[in-house]
Scaffold this active site. Structure first.
Site, PDB file in Angstrom:
ATOM      1  N   GLU A  16      43.106  12.576  84.596  1.00 29.98           N
ATOM      2  CA  GLU A  16      41.678  12.850  83.717  1.00 29.98           C
ATOM      3  C   GLU A  16      41.266  14.216  83.516  1.00 29.98           C
ATOM      4  O   GLU A  16      40.810  14.476  82.479  1.00 29.98           O
ATOM      5  CB  GLU A  16      40.796  12.131  84.266  1.00 29.98           C
ATOM      6  CG  GLU A  16      40.517  10.472  84.360  1.00 29.98           C
ATOM      7  CD  GLU A  16      41.913   9.897  85.864  1.00 29.98           C
ATOM      8  OE1 GLU A  16      42.298  10.902  85.939  1.00 29.98           O
ATOM      9  OE2 GLU A  16      42.103   8.987  85.560  1.00 29.98           O
ATOM     10  N   HIS A  18      34.842   2.056  92.139  1.00 36.82           N
ATOM     11  CA  HIS A  18      34.834   1.934  90.200  1.00 36.82           C
ATOM     12  C   HIS A  18      33.380   1.425  89.591  1.00 36.82           C
ATOM     13  O   HIS A  18      33.663   1.399  88.509  1.00 36.82           O
ATOM     14  CB  HIS A  18      35.512   1.020  89.676  1.00 36.82           C
ATOM     15  CG  HIS A  18      37.451   1.098  90.092  1.00 36.82           C
ATOM     16  ND1 HIS A  18      37.866   1.714  91.376  1.00 36.82           N
ATOM     17  CD2 HIS A  18      38.371   0.423  88.899  1.00 36.82           C
ATOM     18  CE1 HIS A  18      39.034   1.500  91.268  1.00 36.82           C
ATOM     19  NE2 HIS A  18      39.495   1.172  90.183  1.00 36.82           N
ATOM     20  N   HIS A  40      43.902  42.637  93.605  1.00 37.95           N
ATOM     21  CA  HIS A  40      42.593  41.849  93.109  1.00 37.95           C
ATOM     22  C   HIS A  40      41.915  42.275  92.438  1.00 37.95           C
ATOM     23  O   HIS A  40      41.430  42.361  91.595  1.00 37.95           O
ATOM     24  CB  HIS A  40      42.907  40.654  93.921  1.00 37.95           C
ATOM     25  CG  HIS A  40      42.645  39.233  93.726  1.00 37.95           C
ATOM     26  ND1 HIS A  40      43.020  38.655  92.267  1.00 37.95           N
ATOM     27  CD2 HIS A  40      41.208  39.351  93.704  1.00 37.95           C
ATOM     28  CE1 HIS A  40      41.949  38.183  92.196  1.00 37.95           C
ATOM     29  NE2 HIS A  40      41.142  38.239  92.427  1.00 37.95           N
ATOM     30  N   HIS A  60      37.846  43.237  87.984  1.00 36.52           N
ATOM     31  CA  HIS A  60      39.479  42.848  88.362  1.00 36.52           C
ATOM     32  C   HIS A  60      40.230  43.866  87.824  1.00 36.52           C
ATOM     33  O   HIS A  60      40.913  42.628  86.782  1.00 36.52           O
ATOM     34  CB  HIS A  60      40.018  40.929  88.371  1.00 36.52           C
ATOM     35  CG  HIS A  60      39.188  40.226  89.553  1.00 36.52           C
ATOM     36  ND1 HIS A  60      37.529  39.593  88.841  1.00 36.52           N
ATOM     37  CD2 HIS A  60      38.978  39.792  90.183  1.00 36.52           C
ATOM     38  CE1 HIS A  60      37.288  39.232  90.028  1.00 36.52           C
ATOM     39  NE2 HIS A  60      38.127  38.985  90.782  1.00 36.52           N
TER      40      HIS A  60
END
Ligand SMILES: Cc1ncc(C[n+]2csc(CCOP(=O)(O)OP(=O)(O)O)c2C)c(N)n1
Length: 665
Positions: free
Chosen positions: A409, A471, A260, A29
């Protein structure tokens, strides 16, 4: 002013090393190394503190290439700065098997590579963890010994990822003033213009989160230099938004989608040489250019190292011992005895104490003896109970050992990785097992990079109260066990919990997932503690005399169910052994003879776990020899759910009896 010697620009040295390597590799790249060449040149020749001859020197600045696809930028820079491991031969073997210039190199401090990430967004979250580690340690040992910056390069992609926003919010909130990020604002991603998928003002997102933001021309060295100076002085984290042209220097591609990573050809390199006036051949960097890169880096690094060494030699003995111990990743000598005392104590308690409660208690044992342990938690302090007396890490007091991550998280997991990569810090990241999926990308990176992070999970099965199936992580144990280089532990009681923690803390190149039940589990290991039995992954908890008719295999809270089932079966005259299997991957690497002995060679083998069967087939006697879940759970009180899904001693005994009487032993 562009830095140049004999007409060669120092930034073009990055450009041509990168172009030549990418042309030779036929892929890579080029967008990042060519677009960020001026930024990198100013940062590394004028500001960055490191010692290429002593790459792992602790008080070096940390650099994270979050847009890690542009790794050729870092290889070029590290060669130019003089890291021995990144020789010109290595650059010439970019992306070849065994090269130090592998592609997404992940981590190699000896080569000057702290972390560079493949999955976009991970790197900036790692940088956040590094910045937290730096300031925490600075608070403890003083600025003469710990005083470094964390710099990160970031592309549009990282800032489009959700974890990028989590990171922006948390870093601003915690006011991490030594974190400096350079945004490669080239308005191009893989698909083309960023206008295809984003229309907000990205820099503004940083401002509202409390960052110090500067917007500059990323190709103007003077502006880059001034911005870095201002960033270093500001007490907030800094974003330097750099307007750049992707693939600058390749006339055919610059500023466009193809910049890119479209393939580069020798003709592109030739044309760029003409356009930029670079007369050296492929992979040749004129000596004067090399010296202009290496001399300032060396002079600055050696001066800083001399100051640091003087301060280090003045440290009081006890503090120096602790500082050495945590930098080398050694555990405190007293850990073994404090675990032994804890185990003896829980074995005499009348009430059950396993599950997440035990993990919280064990974690608290480290409060005094392991200042390097930092606990992160995603807004579940009360139900996970891992704070217990720890001070909060916050903007106004960055010496705390407990960091409230908010309901984030993903960034929690990734910043824990950055802490482990930083070193001298042992991160423990806590949440429910059901939410580990939000952390999974980070867990995978830790496993891949060999980072010794402890991910602690509670609420590990259907036994979680009445929150319902969202859960209840029925399939997640199996998915964690599938991950290479991750130790997944599911302890049966407080004794095994202490053993699992001990093993996890001892790891240097392996992360651990420590999985606990919400409810308290009775002690199943009653004998005086002599050895850590979890080390072998699985062991015979309850043996039987003579050839076995039945072997019951279980983990976690279901070990007690297996013991109860064994009693029922023995009442019917069968010879039954119970095996506790807290860590499959440790068991898998035991000698054959041990594994055969544990699993038993006669009778039938059944597994019990309040999760799906996936993975158990290798151990049990056929598809029916498992008692557990076959789908998602339901809402309801845990006892009723275990009953409803048939995860009971009676059901297990009944199934075992049926199989045992069918199969001659
Ligand atoms: C999580 C993730 N998704 C997708 C990719 C594949 N990918 C690599 S680079 C890239 C585009 C990134 O754009 P940007 O950050 O602007 O980099 P630039 O185009 O400036 O090099 C994509 C989609 C990835 N590496 N990680």
């Amino acid at each position: 002013m562009k830095s140049a010697v004999r007409g060669y620009s120092l930034s073009d040295a990055i450009r041509f090393l990168s172009i030549d390597a990418i042309v030779k590799a036929t892929e890579g790249h080029q967008g990042v190394p060519l677009g960020m060449a001026e930024i990198a040149t100013v940062l590394f020749t004028k500001h960055f503190k490191c010692l290429p001859t002593n790459p792992a020197w602790f008080d070096r600045d940390r650099f994270v290439l979050s847009n890690g696809h542009g790794s050729m930028l870092l290889y070029s820079v590290n060669y130019l700065m003089g890291y021995e491991k990144i020789s010109i031969d290595q650059i010439q073997s970019f992306r070849e098997l065994g090269s130090h210039c592998a592609g997404h190199p992940e981590i190699d401090p000896q080569a000057g590579i702290e972390v560079t990430t493949g999955p976009l967004g991970q790197g900036i979250a790692n940088a956040l963890g590094m910045a937290v580690s730096e300031v925490y340690l600075r608070e403890r040992y003083g600025a003469n010994l710990v005083s470094h910056y964390t710099y990160a390069f970031v592309g549009d992609g990282c800032l489009q990822e959700g974890v990028g926003q989590e990171m922006i919010a948390l870093a601003g909130h915690l006011r991490l003033g030594r974190l400096v990020m350079f945004w490669d604002d080239n308005a191009i991603t893989d698909d083309g213009s960023t206008s295809l998928s984003i229309s907000e003002n990205v820099a503004e997102r940083f401002r509202v989160a409390g960052w110090h933001v500067q917007e500059i021309d990323g190709h103007c060295p003077d502006q880059v230099d001034a911005a870095i100076r201002a960033a270093k002085l500001d007490t907030r984290p800094s974003l330097i938004a750099c307007k750049t042209i992707i693939a600058k220097g390749i006339a055919r591609l610059q500023g466009q989608r193809g910049g890119h990573s479209a393939r580069l050809f020798p003709e592109d390199a030739e044309q760029a040489r003409k356009d930029l006036g670079w007369t050296s051949g492929p992979f040749e960097i004129p000596q004067e250019v090399l010296q202009a890169w290496r001399n300032p880096v060396k002079t600055r690094g050696e001066a800083a190292f001399a100051d640091w060494s003087a301060a280090y030699s003045q440290m009081p003995k006890a503090q120096k011992e602790e500082f050495d111990r945590i930098r080398e990743g050694r555990l405190p000598a007293e850990l073994q005895s404090s675990l032994a005392t804890y185990i003896a104590q829980v074995q005499t308690r009348p009430e059950p104490s396993g599950g997440i409660l035990a993990s919280g208690e064990i974690n608290a044992l480290l409060n005094d003896c392991m200042p390097e342990r930092l606990v992160l938690c995603a807004d579940l302090e009360a139900p996970t109970a891992h704070k217990r007396g720890l001070k909060t890490f916050e903007a106004d007091d960055q010496s705390g050992q407990y960091l409230h991550c908010g309901v984030r998280e993903h960034v929690m997991g990734a910043m824990a990785n950055g802490m482990a990569a930083h070193g001298a810090v042992v991160p423990v990241a806590v949440t429910y097992l059901a939410f580990s999926d939000y952390e999974r990308a980070a867990i995978r990176m830790a496993a891949l990079m060999g980072l010794p992070v402890l991910y602690v999970f509670s609420h590990d099965s259907i036994g979680i109260g009445k929150n319902g199936p969202t859960h209840q992580p029925v399939e997640i144990l199996a998915s964690l066990r599938a991950m290479p280089n991750l130790l997944t532990f599911r302890p049966a009681d407080a004794v095994e919990a202490a053993e699992c923690w001990q093993i996890a803390l001892e790891q240097r190149r392996t992360p651990s997932a420590l999985v606990f039940s919400r409810h308290h589990c009775p002690v199943v290991r009653r004998e005086a503690w002599q050895t850590n039995r979890v080390r072998q992954g699985a062991y015979v908890l309850k043996p039987c005399l003579g050839d076995r008719d039945v072997t019951l295999l279980a983990t976690g809270s279901e070990v007690q169910i297996a013991l109860n089932a064994a009693e029922l079966l023995e009442g019917k005259g069968l010879r039954v052994a119970v095996v506790s299997m807290p860590c499959w991957s440790l068991f898998e690497v035991q000698p054959d003879a041990y594994r055969r002995e544990v699993l038993g060679q006669t009778g039938v083998r059944l597994g019990v776990e309040a999760a799906v069967q996936f993975g158990w087939d290798r151990y049990v006697s056929g598809p029916d020899a498992f008692v557990g879940m076959t789908g998602f759970g339901l809402s309801g009180p845990p006892e009723q759910l275990f009953e409803h899904f048939g995860i009971t001693a009676e059901r297990l005994a009944e199934r075992a009896l049926r199989l045992a009487t069918k199969t001659p032993s």
